[in-house]
Design an enzyme around this catalytic site. Structure first.
Site, mmCIF file in Angstrom:
data_model
loop_
_atom_site.group_PDB
_atom_site.id
_atom_site.type_symbol
_atom_site.label_atom_id
_atom_site.label_comp_id
_atom_site.label_asym_id
_atom_site.label_seq_id
_atom_site.Cartn_x
_atom_site.Cartn_y
_atom_site.Cartn_z
ATOM 1 N N SER A 1 6.680 3.374 12.833
ATOM 2 C CA SER A 1 7.456 4.532 12.850
ATOM 3 C C SER A 1 8.271 4.367 13.987
ATOM 4 C CB SER A 1 7.054 5.831 12.608
ATOM 5 O OG SER A 1 7.751 6.806 12.954
ATOM 6 N N GLY B 1 8.596 6.799 -2.597
ATOM 7 C CA GLY B 1 9.007 6.484 -1.125
ATOM 8 C C GLY B 1 9.204 5.334 -0.906
ATOM 9 N N ILE B 2 9.149 4.777 0.526
ATOM 10 C CA ILE B 2 9.415 3.533 1.099
ATOM 11 C C ILE B 2 8.800 2.442 0.467
ATOM 12 C CG2 ILE B 2 9.363 2.393 3.281
ATOM 13 C CD1 ILE B 2 9.874 5.013 4.953
ATOM 14 N N GLY B 3 7.360 2.893 0.189
ATOM 15 C CA GLY B 3 6.340 1.754 -0.617
ATOM 16 C C GLY B 3 6.973 1.293 -1.858
ATOM 17 N N THR C 1 0.748 -1.213 0.057
ATOM 18 C CA THR C 1 0.006 0.005 -0.001
ATOM 19 C C THR C 1 0.880 1.149 0.020
ATOM 20 O OG1 THR C 1 -0.153 0.226 2.533
ATOM 21 C CG2 THR C 1 -1.707 -1.232 1.366
ATOM 22 N N GLY C 2 0.446 2.340 -0.889
ATOM 23 C CA GLY C 2 1.176 3.608 -0.803
ATOM 24 C C GLY C 2 2.453 3.326 -1.352
ATOM 25 N N TYR D 1 -0.430 11.513 14.640
ATOM 26 C CA TYR D 1 0.415 10.205 14.014
ATOM 27 C C TYR D 1 1.131 9.290 14.943
ATOM 28 C CZ TYR D 1 4.501 8.804 11.006
ATOM 29 O OH TYR D 1 5.579 7.830 10.249
HETATM 30 N N1 LIG Z 1 10.121 8.947 5.713
HETATM 31 C C1 LIG Z 1 10.240 8.796 6.656
HETATM 32 O O1 LIG Z 1 11.225 9.397 7.373
HETATM 33 C C2 LIG Z 1 9.461 7.757 7.492
HETATM 34 C C3 LIG Z 1 9.798 7.593 9.166
HETATM 35 C C4 LIG Z 1 9.148 6.535 9.858
HETATM 36 C C5 LIG Z 1 7.936 6.028 9.160
HETATM 37 N N2 LIG Z 1 7.671 6.450 7.979
HETATM 38 C C6 LIG Z 1 6.312 5.658 7.436
HETATM 39 O O2 LIG Z 1 6.673 4.890 6.335
HETATM 40 C C7 LIG Z 1 5.679 5.023 5.214
HETATM 41 C C8 LIG Z 1 5.830 5.415 3.934
HETATM 42 O O3 LIG Z 1 6.392 6.952 4.213
HETATM 43 P P1 LIG Z 1 7.069 7.563 3.014
HETATM 44 O O4 LIG Z 1 7.926 8.568 3.683
HETATM 45 O O5 LIG Z 1 7.470 6.640 1.845
HETATM 46 O O6 LIG Z 1 5.788 8.467 2.492
HETATM 47 P P2 LIG Z 1 5.540 9.196 0.993
HETATM 48 O O7 LIG Z 1 6.931 9.725 0.186
HETATM 49 O O8 LIG Z 1 4.709 10.316 1.140
HETATM 50 O O9 LIG Z 1 4.824 8.103 0.177
HETATM 51 C C9 LIG Z 1 3.739 7.967 0.455
HETATM 52 C C10 LIG Z 1 2.712 6.924 -0.402
HETATM 53 O O10 LIG Z 1 1.617 6.588 -0.144
HETATM 54 C C11 LIG Z 1 0.639 6.998 -1.149
HETATM 55 N N3 LIG Z 1 -0.572 7.662 -0.265
HETATM 56 C C12 LIG Z 1 -0.474 8.780 0.623
HETATM 57 N N4 LIG Z 1 -1.531 8.937 1.243
HETATM 58 C C13 LIG Z 1 -2.412 8.211 0.532
HETATM 59 C C14 LIG Z 1 -4.044 7.825 0.561
HETATM 60 N N5 LIG Z 1 -4.892 8.427 1.455
HETATM 61 N N6 LIG Z 1 -4.125 7.036 0.019
HETATM 62 C C15 LIG Z 1 -3.769 6.063 -0.988
HETATM 63 N N7 LIG Z 1 -2.238 6.405 -1.165
HETATM 64 C C16 LIG Z 1 -1.765 7.255 -0.372
HETATM 65 C C17 LIG Z 1 1.364 8.156 -1.860
HETATM 66 O O11 LIG Z 1 0.845 8.416 -3.061
HETATM 67 P P3 LIG Z 1 -0.118 9.528 -3.307
HETATM 68 O O12 LIG Z 1 0.230 10.646 -2.477
HETATM 69 O O13 LIG Z 1 -0.335 9.679 -4.817
HETATM 70 O O14 LIG Z 1 -1.780 8.900 -2.902
HETATM 71 C C18 LIG Z 1 2.717 7.599 -1.790
HETATM 72 O O15 LIG Z 1 2.855 6.630 -2.921
HETATM 73 C C19 LIG Z 1 4.398 5.641 6.124
HETATM 74 O O16 LIG Z 1 3.584 4.986 6.736
HETATM 75 C C20 LIG Z 1 5.134 6.571 6.836
HETATM 76 O O17 LIG Z 1 4.580 7.039 8.345
HETATM 77 C C21 LIG Z 1 8.293 6.985 7.100
#
Ligand SMILES: NC(=O)c1ccc[n+]([C@@H]2O[C@H](COP(=O)([O-])OP(=O)(O)OC[C@H]3O[C@@H](n4cnc5c(N)ncnc54)[C@H](OP(=O)(O)O)[C@@H]3O)[C@@H](O)[C@H]2O)c1
Length: 271
Positions: free
Chosen positions: A144, A18-20, A13-14, A157
């Protein structure tokens, strides 16, 4: 390490950036066919092409995963093509709205819970029964380090992610006997589009002029002073994806209900 995920079906999912996205690519490199979903169709299509380029079958579904209907549409499209899901990665998440407890209203709280926790509840409820029937499954929830060491900014969050950790443990203890292994990964500061956007948003909230700052400068200015990392660098999505692929494999069959930091040494506690 050959993780041998050939013939496995994964849903991430997502996964359009990014990470996904890194997780979907890593699982595909290890041999899995992959379903991906996110809201924006453009990035999703790009990812789908990259995954197909690795020789994998791909399903890409645009949907808002903060809603029950969005989750349902992804489940239906995935099962219509693949017939099953073996590996579920509940990655989607984020911190909607402003920072600071008194600035967050009910809508922000519910949005955070729907996105970070209820999406995982809904996907798990739809897909775990099939895993139980087949006596094999993996569910990996992306939480996280903020669930373990909550900051004072994104209170909604942090709380939703702590709920996700508790959900993981409950599901792990319920379904391990049926061959379904559930774990949680806790990324620390990871360089993704979300991190850059968050740095910009928080600096603006502090009244700092961010005009002309590069993404690197935004992250360095906001996060690095707050989160000095023992390893000395911010993580990459690939750092997280490697751990997730390992947990998805047969090699990790005796790791159940764990909450694993992948954080450059940020979390200070030993538990
Ligand atoms: N980056 C960090 O430092 C960090 C640290 C700790 C935990 N995390 C966790 O890791 C996970 C991924 O984070 P990330 O940093 O890779 O985020 P990201 O770069 O914002 O990527 C998020 C992904 O989820 C999709 N998304 C967001 N909201 C959505 C929604 N309502 N419905 C469907 N798709 C949705 C986005 O695409 P669209 O916008 O096109 O929907 C994108 O593909 C998250 O759970 C985050 O809390 C991240």
């Amino acid at each position: 390490m050959n993780l041998n995920l050939t013939n496995k079906i994964a849903l991430v999912t997502g996964a359009s950036k990014g990470i996904g996205a890194a997780i979907a690519l890593e699982l595909a490199r290890e041999g899995a066919d992959v379903a991906i979903c996110a809201r924006g169709a453009k990035n999703l299509d790009q990812m789908a092409r990259q995954l197909a380029g690795l020789g994998r079958q791909v399903v890409a579904v645009p949907a808002n995963l903060a809603t029950a209907e969005g989750v349902q549409s992804v489940v239906e499209a995935t099962l219509a093509t693949f017939g099953r899901v073996d590996i579920l990665i509940n990655n989607v998440g984020g911190a909607p709205g402003p920072g600071g407890f008194l600035n967050l209203d009910d809508e922000h709280w519910l949005a955070a819970w729907n996105l970070n926790l209820m999406s995982a509840v809904r996907f798990s409820r739809a897909l775990i029964p099939g895993m139980v029937e087949r006596k094999w499954g993996r569910v990996i929830n992306i939480a996280s380090t903020s669930a373990r060491e909550p900051d004072i900014v994104v209170v909604h969050y942090n709380s939703a992610k702590a709920g996700l950790v508790a959900l993981s443990k409950s599901l792990a203890n319920t379904y391990a006997k049926d061959g379904v292994i559930v774990n949680c990964v806790a990324p620390g500061l990871t360089r993704t589009p979300a991190l850059e956007l968050s740095a910009a948003k928080r600096l603006k909230e502090q009244g700092i002029d961010i005009e002309g700052l590069t993404p690197d400068e935004l992250v360095n200015r906001y996060y690095i002073p707050r989160r000095p990392l023992p390893v000395g660098r911010v993580g990459t999505p690939q750092d997280i994806a490697g751990m997730v692929a390992f947990l998805a494999s047969e090699r990790a069959g005796w790791i159940s209900g764990s909450y694993i930091n992948v954080d450059g040494g940020w979390v200070k506690s030993i538990y």
